[in-house]
Scaffold this motif. Structure first.
Motif, PDB file in Angstrom:
ATOM      1  N   SER B 265       9.296   9.877  -1.427  1.00 61.82           N
ATOM      2  CA  SER B 265       8.673   9.772  -0.111  1.00 61.82           C
ATOM      3  C   SER B 265       9.706  10.190   0.924  1.00 61.82           C
ATOM      4  N   GLU B 266       9.281  10.227   2.162  1.00 62.01           N
ATOM      5  CA  GLU B 266      10.244  10.383   3.248  1.00 62.01           C
ATOM      6  C   GLU B 266      11.139   9.147   3.270  1.00 62.01           C
ATOM      7  N   PRO B 267      12.358   9.281   3.786  1.00 62.75           N
ATOM      8  CA  PRO B 267      13.250   8.118   3.805  1.00 62.75           C
ATOM      9  C   PRO B 267      12.824   7.080   4.840  1.00 62.75           C
ATOM     10  N   VAL B 268      12.942   5.825   4.453  1.00 64.36           N
ATOM     11  CA  VAL B 268      12.717   4.715   5.384  1.00 64.36           C
ATOM     12  C   VAL B 268      13.810   3.674   5.158  1.00 64.36           C
ATOM     13  N   LEU B 293      11.553   6.521  -1.273  1.00 65.34           N
ATOM     14  CA  LEU B 293      10.957   5.852  -2.426  1.00 65.34           C
ATOM     15  C   LEU B 293      10.975   6.872  -3.554  1.00 65.34           C
ATOM     16  N   LEU B 322      -0.350   2.474  -5.167  1.00 62.17           N
ATOM     17  CA  LEU B 322      -1.069   1.800  -4.079  1.00 62.17           C
ATOM     18  C   LEU B 322      -1.789   0.551  -4.564  1.00 62.17           C
ATOM     19  N   PRO B 326       0.052  -1.874  -1.733  1.00 60.25           N
ATOM     20  CA  PRO B 326      -0.883  -1.298  -0.752  1.00 60.25           C
ATOM     21  C   PRO B 326      -0.193  -0.933   0.564  1.00 60.25           C
ATOM     22  N   ILE B 327       0.971  -1.523   0.845  1.00 60.12           N
ATOM     23  CA  ILE B 327       1.624  -1.216   2.123  1.00 60.12           C
ATOM     24  C   ILE B 327       2.160   0.215   2.167  1.00 60.12           C
ATOM     25  N   PHE B 328       2.230   0.874   1.023  1.00 66.29           N
ATOM     26  CA  PHE B 328       2.800   2.233   1.020  1.00 66.29           C
ATOM     27  C   PHE B 328       1.768   3.331   1.283  1.00 66.29           C
ATOM     28  N   SER B 329       0.547   2.933   1.597  1.00 65.98           N
ATOM     29  CA  SER B 329      -0.510   3.937   1.765  1.00 65.98           C
ATOM     30  C   SER B 329      -0.172   4.967   2.842  1.00 65.98           C
ATOM     31  N   ARG B 330       0.488   4.525   3.909  1.00 73.29           N
ATOM     32  CA  ARG B 330       0.802   5.464   4.999  1.00 73.29           C
ATOM     33  C   ARG B 330       2.177   6.101   4.860  1.00 73.29           C
ATOM     34  N   MET B 331       2.861   5.771   3.771  1.00 77.86           N
ATOM     35  CA  MET B 331       4.107   6.495   3.480  1.00 77.86           C
ATOM     36  C   MET B 331       3.717   7.890   3.013  1.00 77.86           C
ATOM     37  N   ARG B 332       4.650   8.816   3.147  1.00 75.51           N
ATOM     38  CA  ARG B 332       4.288  10.195   2.823  1.00 75.51           C
ATOM     39  C   ARG B 332       5.180  10.790   1.746  1.00 75.51           C
ATOM     40  N   MET B 333       4.544  11.542   0.872  1.00 73.75           N
ATOM     41  CA  MET B 333       5.277  12.248  -0.173  1.00 73.75           C
ATOM     42  C   MET B 333       6.042  13.399   0.471  1.00 73.75           C
ATOM     43  N   LEU B 334       7.351  13.422   0.213  1.00 68.29           N
ATOM     44  CA  LEU B 334       8.197  14.459   0.806  1.00 68.29           C
ATOM     45  C   LEU B 334       8.380  15.622  -0.160  1.00 68.29           C
TER      46      LEU B 334
END
Lengths: 91, 417, 1001
Positions: B265-268, B293, B322, B326-334
């Protein structure tokens, strides 16, 4: 995802199919006559070719028929599709 | 002696604007002959060369690599390291590796960032529970620090997991190995390369093996794109391409090379502090130090050397992610990518002599080879140097496929009545 | 601060609709049609975020999806939050709240900014060289490293939005709605081809639509007016679907593409209520036309990253499209004519341009002449050597370039500015092409990679194919399309285009400074803070390939995936190592092109739709009667039926006793059922199973064990001969699909000569098993017309019969050891039959039992469960089931494997029974078994596979596999648990009724 031209149903999405590995490995007619080594060759040893591979596929979410494909495993291009029992095409 | 890496050397070099760092490894032209040649410059191959030089006194050795070192599965995996395997042979092998991991940064003077943040395995049905308990008991008796967790304990260790019992496949429990974790994959290849180079190993990149020269029963050398190299011992550590090398001497191996995909995912900022694996719904996840992630997907069922898999596999994995997070739904695949993994019928590796004298294979690691890198290198070096396996890799011979003594790590084949 | 930099009206922005949004807690206004970036710029805000490593202040670089710097968290602390959103992409809406990321306590004052001062000791890969002492401290170092890394924050709440998937099949997919894409879509659709045109922006038209230059004319109209008309026309085409805000994420093989269609991200909370947020389009196109355009390159020079430094093309777009001036004192820095176009545009809008710094010696183009005529000062053969201003650029210093471009000379001059537009040339967007497997070729003249070998039916047109001037774009597009679509003429064959030539080119990947390189910060990857120094350091340390350099320096690994800086990284490597760009090659562009939400990929497969539920026909009854359920594969199976507050243990004890003492009833519908017909059906079974089937009489049932070809137990079940050429096979619940597939495989590929037909009938029948001493009485009440005598229906036989005229099959088979009847009836009658049996059995206290009790009852009898007592490493001999292996049979699947050197050994693990010394002690399933507790390392002989407290035997019983177990009857062994050791004795696995008297009770 490939498009596979099922010889019975026509062109379909890969997700309808299951791969069955290397083709043209016949089950020995007289297994008891084989040595452990020979049996292991049949059971486990595979060419695992990089290049044109003749392989089995099953239209598992379609007509459930098994058939053969010639596919270049280095770029996933399917070169030929042919039915079970047919000889592999010359490519 | 290469200059040692440390905070002091960093500060010192800062004064000269980092203009004076040495090459981490040289770029030699191949010699005419080596005492041993390792085919494959991934983590396992470089580690093999490193231990051959370090522990077995073999200095005249080369690693030949078709592309760039660490460019295959070493640099493409999800970096999970654990040793909580079921069978004694596997537990012995992987825990041997884990023990080396624990001091690897210091041994190599290269920070491989081995992060013992723990690995959890989740159970989603009653058979999972039985299997994980069985594994935990076996681990404990084998001296591996694995414990069984209740659903509440799973939640406590990793609060973001959805442990509601109302979901489709609720979490019924899990296991935790605290010594397990992750490492920086590239650093492992680079660290071993630097260490091997220092002991005189020639690391030859962009050198593709085109053929193996042999007599009736032994090897004589390899034909490469950089010419013929004479050697009496060849260690093949070519992962997905093992069968291609084997075919050069007419051998067939019990391997199939299949696409395995992963994504980040993008870094957080830190959100998950451990590694969580779920076989039943197929989702592995951890977070890299950079914040991405890191998610492991599954293999496709067909042979391919393209380093690409089908989208369905990625979609299926994210479905499972998910379901559990479920909290990762708005995370984005990089970024998403694939590797080629060589899979054995029993999901265990081969570290073995062959019927040809001087030809050794280290392959079949399937989806989990990264974690074994140091142990695999060490044991393969032992096997090559002594022409006999170490007791820890004796079970991982090629003959097991003939005799029937497989080390089946697939676990239960079917689901209960 | 609060300035309004909006210029005179732009027709692309709706100035009548004012939109209020918040940035870092402050309220601002913009207009409908603004992106967050354009709205911030209009409010004179450039400082948007902090960089990844050095926490340097960063502003807005671009006007598109390639933005590396201006990324924000939106709607923080809500369920709708999203990290790392590009301000240049998100359209503002009423109520949007955006905050800066990667800074604390604020973007204006960020503690992490200290990293910038430590940067001399933080070169590329510094972390590989330190943090190693003491060895145990890595987790502590890592704690701080992780916290300073990362960008935005992960959402913390489940996502309230919904997503969906859509499949699209089209003849032609056109990616990119710029001028060439629009032409391609029209040509294609007009030929009757089903065409889909997608563009990531809210409107199509690309950069031509706001191109108002007099130098670009088509059929005597400005190119923008001409294109406006074209757009009007294609909107009417029947065969053409246009999807805007739709970005191609991945281009896979066989022309399979994934696109994200963004439906509501530009809407306010009220407007988007109950709407699908994003749609994943799964596109299968016969032909793909890629018209993705090109990305402007920055220039790499000292301190090229300050807020206020932007791409020249972005400056132009903000002025011409959004009507926003990015600065009041603009300077442009360029290596080509693009900056001159920008200068003219800005001038026309009344935005002041102080100077142009051009690294070329001269430029004779019309553009250049006009700029001179306007009176803008041009510094030729010059370069910017440094920039000043911490949170916003204030001025630049400029020097003369040497002839070879490697150093600077002459006097340093300073120019004030609050915005610096940089123009480093153009990079064709070949990302999708390479994702699809295409091979690139390097073009030396333009220093760009271009598509060369196409792996599928696709083509690239426009500037992504290397055509940058209008006339070239149009003429080449037409030529290429004619060939690609196999047509002779197009609508545009008589088009009259005038363009201008970008005459002089000069490219320097790393521009020199008056300072030595070590003292400068020329950024290549803005987001990850990778500089030209880092790249040179990597090369110095022996990293040679672009992949190595990328990984060592993290160049190109940010959320923009190096769209801006990758070419410079390559160029600097090539220059430093003295190799040709064409030999270096590029890194792999991996999907997705722009980041793609997990939710979009997953679509509706969340929550209850994650996986299908398979339910038996009697499921409603189980639910009504408070059953607990167990997941078995996709099936929901009744696990146990607690009475009131009963625990599972209590319920199972009660159910088990009832089944043995009177009667129990089980829903067995989930077992796989395969209907086998054909003249060779019995021969087929003979080859599949380990035992013999040819002599099974019609009406009889037989238990069969199926092996894998490697001799290990694969599945089991009872098969019944319904007729001479008709069998019904049952399989395990979880194994059903695999068994059918395996059967088909052998039938079609190994034994095609056999006349056999297979049909899965699992879902066609409800299966109810009634067992116990009173089962016969109950069944006779339910089916009075069926003779249940031992003669007519003995154990292991079957009869066709009817219940209330409904056909059904009754099998006398038993998995519990009790007398037992299995009734199979058409699925939709299942629940009424179940209720009828319950009613009839009331007087016998018939007790429904679930899978847990079934497992207990069968364990009392020593019956195995494949998958629980076996694990794909056990042969039938290991299970002490030699009796079922037809040794006289010539062959069956797996037979040969039973006779290998390691499978015939006597000391393999074998199935045994275990009794605990303490009959109350119930063993844990999975517990390991040892003979000697003191031996080190401890030697494990096997494990407990099944374990229960048997209410019928009043003691704990267990099944286990133990190495050499079959010769160890009576022997004591140990189960070492965490806190104690349990003593067990090996016994026969049949605990109850060894004589099978109860079957016929």
């Amino acid at each position: 995802m490939f498009l596979i031209n099922c010889p019975f149903c026509g062109e379909r999405e890969q997700s309808e199919f299951k791969a069955g590995g290397e083709a043209h490995i016949s089950r020995p007619k007289q297994p008891t006559e084989l040595s452990d080594d020979e049996w292991a060759e049949y059971l486990f040893m595979r060419k695992n070719i990089k290049g044109i591979q003749f392989e089995r596929w099953n239209h598992s979410h379609g007509c459930r028929k098994w058939f053969n494909i010639a596919r270049d495993t280095s770029n996933d291009q399917i070169k030929a599709v042919y039915k079970m029992g047919q000889k592999p095409p010359v490519i | 002696m290469k200059n040692k890496y440390s905070i002091f050397s960093l500060v010192k070099n800062a004064f000269s604007y980092h203009e004076n760092w040495e090459k981490a490894w040289k770029d030699p032209t191949p010699k005419k002959e080596y005492d041993a040649v390792i085919i494959g410059g991934g983590g396992h191959g470089l580690a093999t060369a490193y231990y051959l030089a370090k522990k077995h006194g073999m200095k005249n050795i080369a690693v030949v690599e078709k592309g760039w070192i660490g460019g295959g599965n070493t640099g493409r995996n999800t970096t999970i390291i654990r040793s909580n395997y079921l069978w004694d042979a596997s537990a012995g092998l992987y825990d041997h590796a884990l023990k080396i991991w624990e001091n690897l940064s210091q041994e190599l003077n290269y920070n491989v960032m081995f992060s013992q943040r723990g690995v959890m395995n989740l159970a989603h049905n009653l058979q999972d529970v039985r299997d994980l308990k069985r594994r935990t008991h076996a681990n404990r008796l084998n001296g591996i620090d694995s414990i069984y967790l209740t659903t509440e304990e799973v939640k406590k260790f990793c609060p973001i997991i959805n442990t509601s019992q109302e979901i489709r496949y609720p979490v019924l429990g899990g296991t935790l190995q605290k010594r397990a974790g992750t490492a920086r994959h590239d650093a492992v290849a680079w660290g071993y390369a630097r260490g091997a180079d220092e002991m005189g190993v020639d690391i030859i990149q962009n050198c593709e093996v085109k053929g193996i020269k042999r007599t009736f029963d032994s090897v004589e050398g390899i034909e490469t794109t950089k010419g013929f190299i004479k050697t009496k011992k060849i260690g093949v550590v070519a992962a997905g391409h093992s069968s291609v090398i084997a075919s050069m001497v007419g051998l067939r191996l019990p391997l199939e090379s299949k696409p395995l995909q992963a994504l980040v995912s993008e870094p957080v900022k830190p959100i998950i502090d451990t590694v969580v694996m779920s076989n039943a719904v197929h989702a592995y996840i951890s977070q890299s130090d950079k914040g991405e992630l890191v998610i492991g997907a599954g293999t496709d069922d067909y042979i391919s050397y393209t380093q690409k898999g089908s989208h369905d596999i990625v979609e299926g994995t994210l479905n499972a992610i998910l379901e559990l997070y479920p909290i990762f739904s708005r995370m984005r695949m990089l970024r998403q990518w694939g590797g080629i993994v060589d899979i054995c019928p029993d999901a265990s590796p081969i570290i073995s002599k062959t019927s040809i004298k001087g030809l050794y294979f280290n392959c079949g690691w399937g989806t989990g080879g990264f974690k074994a890198t140091p142990g695999s290198g060490d044991l393969f070096a032992h096997t090559i140097a002594n022409d006999e396996p170490h007791k820890l890799n004796a079970a991982f011979n090629l003959n097991r496929f003939v005799s029937g003594d497989l080390v089946d790590e697939h676990g239960a084949a079917a689901v209960a009545h | 601060m609060a300035k309004n930099l909006r210029t005179k009206g732009s027709k692309f922005i709706d100035e009548t609709t004012r939109v209020c949004f918040k940035f870092n807690g402050n309220k601002y206004f913009g207009f409908k049609g603004d992106t967050l970036a354009s709205a911030l710029l209009a409010n004179n805000i450039h400082l948007v975020g902090r960089s990844f490593k050095y926490h340097r202040p960063r502003g807005i670089m671009t006007a598109g999806s390639e933005e590396p710097n201006a990324i924000v968290q939106i709607n923080d602390n809500t369920a709708f939050t999203e990290p790392n959103v590009r301000a240049t992409e998100i359209e503002i809406y009423e109520g949007l709240e955006a905050t800066s990321q990667n800074c604390w306590p604020s973007v204006n004052f960020d503690i992490g900014g200290i990293n910038n001062f430590l940067s001399p000791i933080l070169p590329a890969g510094f972390y590989y060289k330190t943090f190693m002492w003491p060895a145990s401290f890595w987790l502590k170092y890592e704690y701080f490293i992780r916290r300073s890394a990362g960008l935005g924050k992960s959402p913390k709440f489940p996502d309230p939005d919904i997503y969906e998937h859509k499949y699209i099949h089209c003849d032609v997919l056109v990616v990119g709605g710029g001028i060439s894409g629009i032409m391609a879509a029209k040509i294609s659709a007009k030929r009757g081809l089903k065409t889909l045109l997608v563009d990531e922006n809210p409107n199509i038209g690309g950069s031509t639509i706001f191109q108002n230059s007099k130098y670009y004319k088509i059929n005597n109209l400005t190119s923008s007016s001409w294109l406006e008309n074209e757009i009007k026309e294609i909107n009417k085409l029947e065969n053409l679907t246009i999807k805007t805000r739709t970005s191609i994420a991945a281009f896979h093989g066989y022309n399979f593409l994934l696109a994200r269609e963004n439906l509501t991200d530009h809407l306010s909370a009220n407007e988007k209520k109950n709407k699908v947020r994003q749609r994943l389009l799964k596109i299968r196109a016969k032909k793909v036309i890629t018209a993705t355009g090109s990305l402007e390159r920055p220039l790499v020079f000292n301190n090229n990253d300050r807020p206020g430094i932007m791409l020249s093309s972005a400056l132009k777009k903000y002025a011409d499209f959004f009507g926003v001036a990015c600065g009041e004192q603009n300077v442009l820095f360029t290596n080509n004519d693009t900056a001159y176009e920008t200068a003219i545009s800005l001038d026309q809008k009344g935005i002041k341009v102080n100077a142009i710094i051009d690294i070329r010696e001269n430029s004779n183009s019309e553009l250049s002449k006009e700029v001179e005529a306007i009176g803008i000062k041009i510094y030729r053969s010059s370069t910017v050597v440094d920039t000043y201003g911490y949170k916003r650029i204030k001025k630049i210093s400029v020097m003369q370039l040497s002839t070879d471009g490697q150093s600077v000379k002459g006097q340093k001059i300073f120019i004030n500015c609050d915005c610096l537009g940089i123009a480093g040339g153009w990079t064709p967007a070949v990302h999708l092409f390479t994702q699809s497997g295409g091979k690139l070729d390097f073009n030396e003249e333009d220093q760009i990679f271009l598509p060369k070998i196409y792996p599928s039916k696709q083509i690239s047109i426009g500037s992504c194919n290397g055509d940058f001037e209008l006339d070239k774009i149009i003429n080449n597009t037409l030529k290429i399309l004619k060939e690609f679509l196999e047509i002779d003429e197009t609508e545009y064959d008589n088009i009259d285009v005038s363009g201008t030539r970008n005459l002089n080119k000069r490219n320097i990947w790393l521009l020199p400074s008056d300072k030595i390189l070590g003292k400068t910060k020329p950024f290549v990857d803005y987001q990850n803070d990778a500089t030209a120094k880092d790249i040179k350091l990597a090369l110095r340390e022996g990293f040679r390939s672009i992949e190595h350099v990328k990984r060592y320096t993290t160049t190109g690994m940010g959320t923009d995936q190096g769209k801006l800086g990758n070419m410079h990284a390559l160029g600097i490597i090539a220059d430093t190592a003295g190799v040709k760009m064409s030999e270096l090659g590029t890194t792999t562009f991996r999907p997705p092109y722009t980041p793609l939400s997990f939710g979009t990929i997953v679509g509706r497969n969340v929550g209850e739709f994650f996986d299908i539920f398979r339910k038996t026909p009697m499921n409603d009854w189980h639910v009504k009667n408070k059953s607990k359920f167990e997941n078995v594969g996709q099936w929901k199976r009744a696990w146990y039926y607690p009475n009131g507050n009963e625990s599972m243990h209590e319920a199972v004890q009660r159910e088990s006793k009832a089944a043995r003492e009177s009667a129990g009833i089980l829903d067995a519908s989930t077992l796989g059922k395969i209907d086998i017909q054909g003249t060779d059906a019995s021969e087929f079974l003979n080859r599949l199973y380990t035992n013999s089937w040819t002599k099974l009489d019609i009406g009889k049932c037989r238990y069969g064990l199926m092996l894998n070809e490697d001799g290990m137990v694969y599945d089991d079940g009872v098969t019944t001969r319904l007729d001479k050429n008709h069998f019904i096979m049952t399989t395990t619940t979880g194994g059903a699909a695999n068994v059918l597939a395996k059967l088909e495989d052998y039938l079609q590929t190994e034994w095609p000569e056999l006349d056999v037909y297979l049909t899965s009938v699992t879902d066609h029948y409800a299966t109810i098993s009634v067992c116990g001493p009173n089962s016969k009485k109950i069944v006779s009440k339910v089916i009075p017309n069926l003779d249940l005598s031992e003669d007519n229906l003995p154990h292991m036989s079957f009869k066709n019969t009817t219940i209330d005229n409904i056909k059904c099959r009754v099998m006398r088979i038993s998995f519990t050891g009790e007398q037992s009847y299995e009734i199979n009836i058409q699925a939709n009658y299942g629940i009424s039959l179940w209720e009828k049996i319950m009613e009839s059995g009331k007087e016998f206290n018939i007790t429904p039992y679930g899978t847990e009790t079934m497992h207990l009852l069968r364990a009392e009898k020593g019956f195995i469960i494949v998958g629980q007592d076996t694990d794909a490493t056990l042969t039938p001999i290991d299970l002490q089931m030699d009796w079922i292996v037809g040794k006289k049979k010539y062959d069956f699947i797996g037979k040969r494997s039973l006779y290998r050197s390691d499978t015939i050994r006597d000391d393999r693990k074998q199935l045994v029974g275990l009794l605990t010394d303490d009959p109350k002690e119930v063993l844990e399933e999975g517990a390991q078994i040892v003979a000697n507790l003191n031996k080190k390392p401890i030697e494990m002989l096997g494990h407990v596979t099944s374990s229960y407290y048997s209410p019928n035997l009043n003691k704990s019983i267990a099944l286990a596999v133990v190495r050499g177990g079959k010769n160890m009857l009576g022997q004591k062994l140990f189960i070492p648990m965490e806190n104690k050791s349990i003593i067990v004795t090996i016994v026969d696995p049949v605990f109850l009724d060894k004589e099978n008297n109860r079957l016929n009770a």
